[in-house]
Write an enzyme that holds these catalytic residues in place. Sequence first.
Site, short mmCIF file in Angstrom:
data_model
loop_
_atom_site.label_atom_id
_atom_site.label_comp_id
_atom_site.label_asym_id
_atom_site.label_seq_id
_atom_site.Cartn_x
_atom_site.Cartn_y
_atom_site.Cartn_z
N HIS A 271 8.13 -9.77 -39.81
CA HIS A 271 7.88 -10.09 -41.23
C HIS A 271 9.17 -10.55 -41.93
O HIS A 271 9.62 -9.94 -42.90
CB HIS A 271 7.27 -8.87 -41.95
CG HIS A 271 6.48 -9.25 -43.17
ND1 HIS A 271 5.21 -8.78 -43.42
CD2 HIS A 271 6.76 -10.08 -44.21
CE1 HIS A 271 4.76 -9.29 -44.56
NE2 HIS A 271 5.69 -10.09 -45.05
N ARG B 194 -0.85 -13.37 -43.76
CA ARG B 194 -1.24 -11.98 -43.57
C ARG B 194 -1.96 -11.85 -42.23
O ARG B 194 -2.75 -12.73 -41.86
CB ARG B 194 -2.17 -11.50 -44.70
CG ARG B 194 -1.50 -11.29 -46.04
CD ARG B 194 -0.50 -10.13 -46.04
NE ARG B 194 0.11 -9.90 -47.35
CZ ARG B 194 1.34 -10.33 -47.70
NH1 ARG B 194 2.09 -10.99 -46.85
NH2 ARG B 194 1.82 -10.05 -48.91
P1 NAP Z 1 -0.89 -19.31 -54.07
O1 NAP Z 1 0.09 -20.11 -54.86
O2 NAP Z 1 -1.88 -18.47 -54.79
O3 NAP Z 1 -1.65 -20.35 -53.12
C1 NAP Z 1 -2.72 -19.99 -52.31
C2 NAP Z 1 -3.31 -21.23 -51.65
O4 NAP Z 1 -4.36 -20.83 -50.77
C3 NAP Z 1 -3.95 -22.18 -52.69
O5 NAP Z 1 -3.77 -23.52 -52.30
C4 NAP Z 1 -5.42 -21.78 -52.61
O6 NAP Z 1 -6.34 -22.80 -52.98
C5 NAP Z 1 -5.55 -21.50 -51.13
N1 NAP Z 1 -6.72 -20.66 -50.88
C6 NAP Z 1 -6.99 -19.42 -51.34
N2 NAP Z 1 -8.20 -18.99 -50.90
C7 NAP Z 1 -8.70 -19.99 -50.15
C8 NAP Z 1 -9.91 -20.18 -49.45
N3 NAP Z 1 -10.85 -19.23 -49.43
N4 NAP Z 1 -10.10 -21.34 -48.80
C9 NAP Z 1 -9.17 -22.32 -48.86
N5 NAP Z 1 -7.99 -22.22 -49.49
C10 NAP Z 1 -7.76 -21.06 -50.13
O7 NAP Z 1 -0.14 -18.33 -53.04
P2 NAP Z 1 1.33 -18.51 -52.42
O8 NAP Z 1 2.37 -18.09 -53.39
O9 NAP Z 1 1.44 -19.86 -51.82
O10 NAP Z 1 1.30 -17.38 -51.28
C11 NAP Z 1 0.34 -17.38 -50.23
C12 NAP Z 1 0.40 -16.08 -49.45
O11 NAP Z 1 1.58 -16.01 -48.66
C13 NAP Z 1 0.51 -14.82 -50.32
O12 NAP Z 1 -0.74 -14.42 -50.80
C14 NAP Z 1 1.11 -13.81 -49.38
O13 NAP Z 1 0.09 -13.10 -48.73
C15 NAP Z 1 1.83 -14.66 -48.33
N6 NAP Z 1 3.28 -14.40 -48.33
C16 NAP Z 1 3.89 -14.05 -47.15
C17 NAP Z 1 5.24 -13.80 -47.13
C18 NAP Z 1 5.94 -13.42 -45.83
O14 NAP Z 1 7.11 -13.04 -45.86
N7 NAP Z 1 5.30 -13.53 -44.69
C19 NAP Z 1 6.03 -13.92 -48.30
C20 NAP Z 1 5.38 -14.28 -49.47
C21 NAP Z 1 4.02 -14.52 -49.49
P3 NAP Z 1 -6.32 -23.41 -54.47
O15 NAP Z 1 -5.14 -24.32 -54.48
O16 NAP Z 1 -7.60 -24.14 -54.56
O17 NAP Z 1 -6.21 -22.24 -55.41
#
Ligand code: NAP
Length: 314
Positions: A277, A229
């Site tokens: 994006h 993001r």
């Molecule tokens: P997820 O499974 O919830 O994983 C989030 C990761 O970030 C986890 O490892 C979490 O730690 C870590 N995290 C969260 N807050 C943190 C902090 N304060 N400090 C350190 N680490 C932190 O999410 P995901 O499915 O991988 O998706 C991640 C993000 O990608 C989404 O929220 C979305 O915004 C973005 N996204 C972008 C696109 C695009 O097209 N550009 C598409 C889809 C998603 P823990 O393991 O300890 O929980």
Amino acid sequence: MPSLIALVTRLSKPAEEAWLTSLRAAMPAETILPIGDMSGAELERAEIAIVANPDPADLNRLPNLKWVQSLWAGVERLVLELEGFAPPIVRLIDPRLAETMAEAVLAWTLYLSRDMPAYGAQQRDRVWKQLPYRAARDTRVGLLGLGELGSAAAEKLLLAGFDVAGWSRTARELPEIRTFSGAQGLDEMLSQSDILVCLLPLTAETTGLLGTRQFERLPEGAGFINFARGKIVRTDDLMAALDKGRLKHAVLDVFETEPLEEGSPLWSHPGITVLPHISAPTNQSTAAKIAAANIAAFRASGMLPDGIDFARGY
Ligand code: NAP
């Protein structure tokens, strides 16, 4: 009376129609209706809502709502707009989306590690010059976030021979990856990342997380990729780090405002590649099947699924 599913979105009419078609195909036994088409009696029969950028006022029109299935992986807007909302909200976890994102991470990591931006610029200037080669095994890639997307990206990068590290909020162990957590862990990982890839959710803790201090921890001439993001990065600090040569190049797929404003200096910065994006587009067919499976599990067991954690913000 059998229960209904309300489709609640603020998408354009054709976009909502396309979702409706995919969702109905994935769960033909369910009755799914756009909330705008539902009668008072139908609103009362809806126990589940499937949402994409829903208007909170619409969700409040469903008095018997038990839980909500989002069609997006990122939930920062829901967390912001639905504070205090009681029914669990389930985000989209789609292995196909993770695979698509992992492919993008690999593609743009190679773009940076094989100096494609520099060779592109050289060609424009008719310069024939071979730059030093650094093998994947000697290129350290640091992943911010080791969730669904980060861990899939780590696997692909490892297969391609990169030296991979990852940072998460809670300590994690993944085979063949150096893992870090917490503020000190972040500093440690940054200092060992030739290419830094952001795959964090946008939360109160990650908003503005990456600024001058963090860019200065990276090795001189590091590359940066943001596929998460826009608001996680302080854009002025990023541009300053590029201008000073602290960072060599940044690939940005996400921005504070999207579409990126025509007047943004990011468009023409020589150290920045702007993407619209596209790193991991949602696949409607697989996303609808994931939603259908979650709904089938609820119908079979009557158990409410686990929702997002509003306190941690993802
Ligand atoms: P997820 O499974 O919830 O994983 C989030 C990761 O970030 C986890 O490892 C979490 O730690 C870590 N995290 C969260 N807050 C943190 C902090 N304060 N400090 C350190 N680490 C932190 O999410 P995901 O499915 O991988 O998706 C991640 C993000 O990608 C989404 O929220 C979305 O915004 C973005 N996204 C972008 C696109 C695009 O097209 N550009 C598409 C889809 C998603 P823990 O393991 O300890 O929980």
